[in-house]
Design a protein around this motif. Structure first.
Motif, PDB file in Angstrom:
ATOM      1  N   ALA A  49       0.837  -1.208   0.000  1.00  0.00           N
ATOM      2  CA  ALA A  49       0.000   0.000   0.000  1.00  0.00           C
ATOM      3  C   ALA A  49       0.867   1.251   0.000  1.00  0.00           C
ATOM      4  N   GLU A  50       1.896   1.273   0.832  1.00  0.00           N
ATOM      5  CA  GLU A  50       2.765   2.442   0.879  1.00  0.00           C
ATOM      6  C   GLU A  50       3.516   2.614  -0.430  1.00  0.00           C
ATOM      7  N   ALA A  51       4.009   1.521  -0.992  1.00  0.00           N
ATOM      8  CA  ALA A  51       4.746   1.608  -2.258  1.00  0.00           C
ATOM      9  C   ALA A  51       3.827   2.087  -3.388  1.00  0.00           C
ATOM     10  N   ALA A  52       2.618   1.585  -3.441  1.00  0.00           N
ATOM     11  CA  ALA A  52       1.687   1.974  -4.503  1.00  0.00           C
ATOM     12  C   ALA A  52       1.238   3.427  -4.341  1.00  0.00           C
ATOM     13  N   VAL A  53       0.776   3.776  -3.153  1.00  0.00           N
ATOM     14  CA  VAL A  53       0.297   5.145  -2.924  1.00  0.00           C
ATOM     15  C   VAL A  53       1.467   6.128  -2.978  1.00  0.00           C
ATOM     16  N   GLY A  54       2.555   5.775  -2.295  1.00  0.00           N
ATOM     17  CA  GLY A  54       3.732   6.647  -2.319  1.00  0.00           C
ATOM     18  C   GLY A  54       4.293   6.801  -3.718  1.00  0.00           C
ATOM     19  N   GLY A  55       4.304   5.721  -4.476  1.00  0.00           N
ATOM     20  CA  GLY A  55       4.770   5.786  -5.857  1.00  0.00           C
ATOM     21  C   GLY A  55       3.904   6.692  -6.707  1.00  0.00           C
ATOM     22  N   TRP A  56       2.595   6.563  -6.525  1.00  0.00           N
ATOM     23  CA  TRP A  56       1.677   7.417  -7.284  1.00  0.00           C
ATOM     24  C   TRP A  56       1.880   8.881  -6.908  1.00  0.00           C
ATOM     25  N   TRP A  57       2.009   9.166  -5.606  1.00  0.00           N
ATOM     26  CA  TRP A  57       2.243  10.535  -5.151  1.00  0.00           C
ATOM     27  C   TRP A  57       3.550  11.074  -5.722  1.00  0.00           C
ATOM     28  N   ASP A  58       4.573  10.222  -5.764  1.00  0.00           N
ATOM     29  CA  ASP A  58       5.863  10.649  -6.315  1.00  0.00           C
ATOM     30  C   ASP A  58       5.728  10.991  -7.796  1.00  0.00           C
ATOM     31  N   ILE A  59       5.111  10.104  -8.563  1.00  0.00           N
ATOM     32  CA  ILE A  59       4.955  10.334  -9.999  1.00  0.00           C
ATOM     33  C   ILE A  59       4.124  11.590 -10.257  1.00  0.00           C
ATOM     34  N   ALA A  60       3.075  11.772  -9.468  1.00  0.00           N
ATOM     35  CA  ALA A  60       2.201  12.943  -9.620  1.00  0.00           C
ATOM     36  C   ALA A  60       2.832  14.208  -9.038  1.00  0.00           C
ATOM     37  N   ARG A  61       3.921  14.039  -8.326  1.00  0.00           N
ATOM     38  CA  ARG A  61       4.624  15.154  -7.662  1.00  0.00           C
ATOM     39  C   ARG A  61       3.665  15.959  -6.787  1.00  0.00           C
ATOM     40  N   VAL A  62       2.955  15.224  -5.944  1.00  0.00           N
ATOM     41  CA  VAL A  62       2.035  15.852  -4.987  1.00  0.00           C
ATOM     42  C   VAL A  62       2.822  16.897  -4.185  1.00  0.00           C
ATOM     43  N   SER A  63       2.218  18.050  -3.965  1.00  0.00           N
ATOM     44  CA  SER A  63       2.945  19.177  -3.360  1.00  0.00           C
ATOM     45  C   SER A  63       3.574  18.811  -2.007  1.00  0.00           C
ATOM     46  N   TYR A  64       2.872  18.037  -1.195  1.00  0.00           N
ATOM     47  CA  TYR A  64       3.415  17.639   0.112  1.00  0.00           C
ATOM     48  C   TYR A  64       4.738  16.884  -0.051  1.00  0.00           C
ATOM     49  N   VAL A  65       4.756  15.929  -0.954  1.00  0.00           N
ATOM     50  CA  VAL A  65       5.956  15.119  -1.178  1.00  0.00           C
ATOM     51  C   VAL A  65       7.034  15.956  -1.857  1.00  0.00           C
ATOM     52  N   ARG A  66       6.634  16.746  -2.837  1.00  0.00           N
ATOM     53  CA  ARG A  66       7.596  17.596  -3.561  1.00  0.00           C
ATOM     54  C   ARG A  66       8.283  18.559  -2.604  1.00  0.00           C
ATOM     55  N   ASP A  67       7.529  19.144  -1.688  1.00  0.00           N
ATOM     56  CA  ASP A  67       8.110  20.088  -0.729  1.00  0.00           C
ATOM     57  C   ASP A  67       9.147  19.410   0.168  1.00  0.00           C
ATOM     58  N   TYR A 124      12.870  15.744 -10.142  1.00  0.00           N
ATOM     59  CA  TYR A 124      12.771  14.643 -11.111  1.00  0.00           C
ATOM     60  C   TYR A 124      13.061  13.300 -10.452  1.00  0.00           C
ATOM     61  N   LEU A 125      13.734  13.323  -9.309  1.00  0.00           N
ATOM     62  CA  LEU A 125      13.981  12.085  -8.571  1.00  0.00           C
ATOM     63  C   LEU A 125      12.664  11.430  -8.155  1.00  0.00           C
ATOM     64  N   LEU A 126      11.644  12.238  -7.920  1.00  0.00           N
ATOM     65  CA  LEU A 126      10.337  11.697  -7.535  1.00  0.00           C
ATOM     66  C   LEU A 126       9.780  10.754  -8.597  1.00  0.00           C
ATOM     67  N   VAL A 127       9.917  11.115  -9.856  1.00  0.00           N
ATOM     68  CA  VAL A 127       9.388  10.268 -10.925  1.00  0.00           C
ATOM     69  C   VAL A 127      10.149   8.943 -10.959  1.00  0.00           C
ATOM     70  N   ILE A 128      11.456   9.003 -10.832  1.00  0.00           N
ATOM     71  CA  ILE A 128      12.274   7.781 -10.837  1.00  0.00           C
ATOM     72  C   ILE A 128      11.874   6.875  -9.674  1.00  0.00           C
ATOM     73  N   LEU A 129      11.835   7.434  -8.465  1.00  0.00           N
ATOM     74  CA  LEU A 129      11.459   6.644  -7.289  1.00  0.00           C
ATOM     75  C   LEU A 129      10.024   6.142  -7.397  1.00  0.00           C
ATOM     76  N   GLY A 130       9.132   6.990  -7.894  1.00  0.00           N
ATOM     77  CA  GLY A 130       7.726   6.613  -8.007  1.00  0.00           C
ATOM     78  C   GLY A 130       7.516   5.427  -8.925  1.00  0.00           C
ATOM     79  N   VAL A 131       8.194   5.428 -10.060  1.00  0.00           N
ATOM     80  CA  VAL A 131       8.066   4.298 -10.997  1.00  0.00           C
ATOM     81  C   VAL A 131       8.571   3.023 -10.341  1.00  0.00           C
ATOM     82  N   TRP A 132       9.712   3.077  -9.688  1.00  0.00           N
ATOM     83  CA  TRP A 132      10.260   1.873  -9.047  1.00  0.00           C
ATOM     84  C   TRP A 132       9.388   1.400  -7.883  1.00  0.00           C
ATOM     85  N   LYS A 133       8.806   2.336  -7.133  1.00  0.00           N
ATOM     86  CA  LYS A 133       7.907   1.937  -6.043  1.00  0.00           C
ATOM     87  C   LYS A 133       6.674   1.231  -6.592  1.00  0.00           C
TER      88      LYS A 133
END
Length: 143
Positions: A28-46, A56-65
């Motif tokens: 659940a954390e990997a899927a939701v966290g990955g989606w948030w990373d790919i979407a660059r949700v403001s909370y995570v981006r900040d 751009y690291l968020l997209v890389i991590l999000g895909v792998w998650k």
């Protein structure tokens, strides 16, 4: 005599429940966290920006998650599951190190540590069909 027969079955049931619960939390954390990373949700981006990483690291991590979440729920592919477990541990421990180094939101270290623990529990208690042939970790229920 009956309790001796029931104990291994009960231990196996507890082990299965612990494995499924820990795995569900990790997935659940990997899927939701990955989606948030790919979407660059403001909370995570900040958080990522404050820690000093490029966005751009968020997209890389999000895909792998997301890939890790998929692999952990699919049957088969035991070696790839090992990589998924390793990757999630690297992400969480890297996040712990980053938070401690920058001294940012240190309360999140407890959450990240819990995720590392859940990942290790899921990995250690996984059924034999989810382990690569000849893997060293064999935690079994004792009678």
């Amino acid at each position: 005599m009956t309790t001796q027969i029931m104990e291994p079955a009960r231990a196996l049931r507890v082990r299965r429940i612990l494995y499924r619960t820990a795995t569900a939390a990790v997935v659940a954390e990997a899927a939701v966290g990955g989606w948030w990373d790919i979407a660059r949700v403001s909370y995570v981006r900040d958080i990522v920006v404050h820690l000093g990483y490029p966005t751009y690291l968020l997209v890389i991590l999000g895909v792998w998650k997301m890939l890790a979440a998929i692999v952990l729920v699919l049957p088969g592919w035991p070696l790839v599951k090992e990589w998924a477990y390793a990757g999630t541990v690297f992400v969480y421990t890297g996040a712990i190190a980053s938070h401690l180094t920058v001294r940012y939101d240190r309360w999140e270290v407890a959450l990240l540590s819990a995720l590392v623990l859940l990942t290790v529990v899921s990995w250690a208690l996984r059924p034999p069909d989810r382990r690569p042939a000849g893997s060293g970790c064999r935690i079994t229920a004792r009678p």
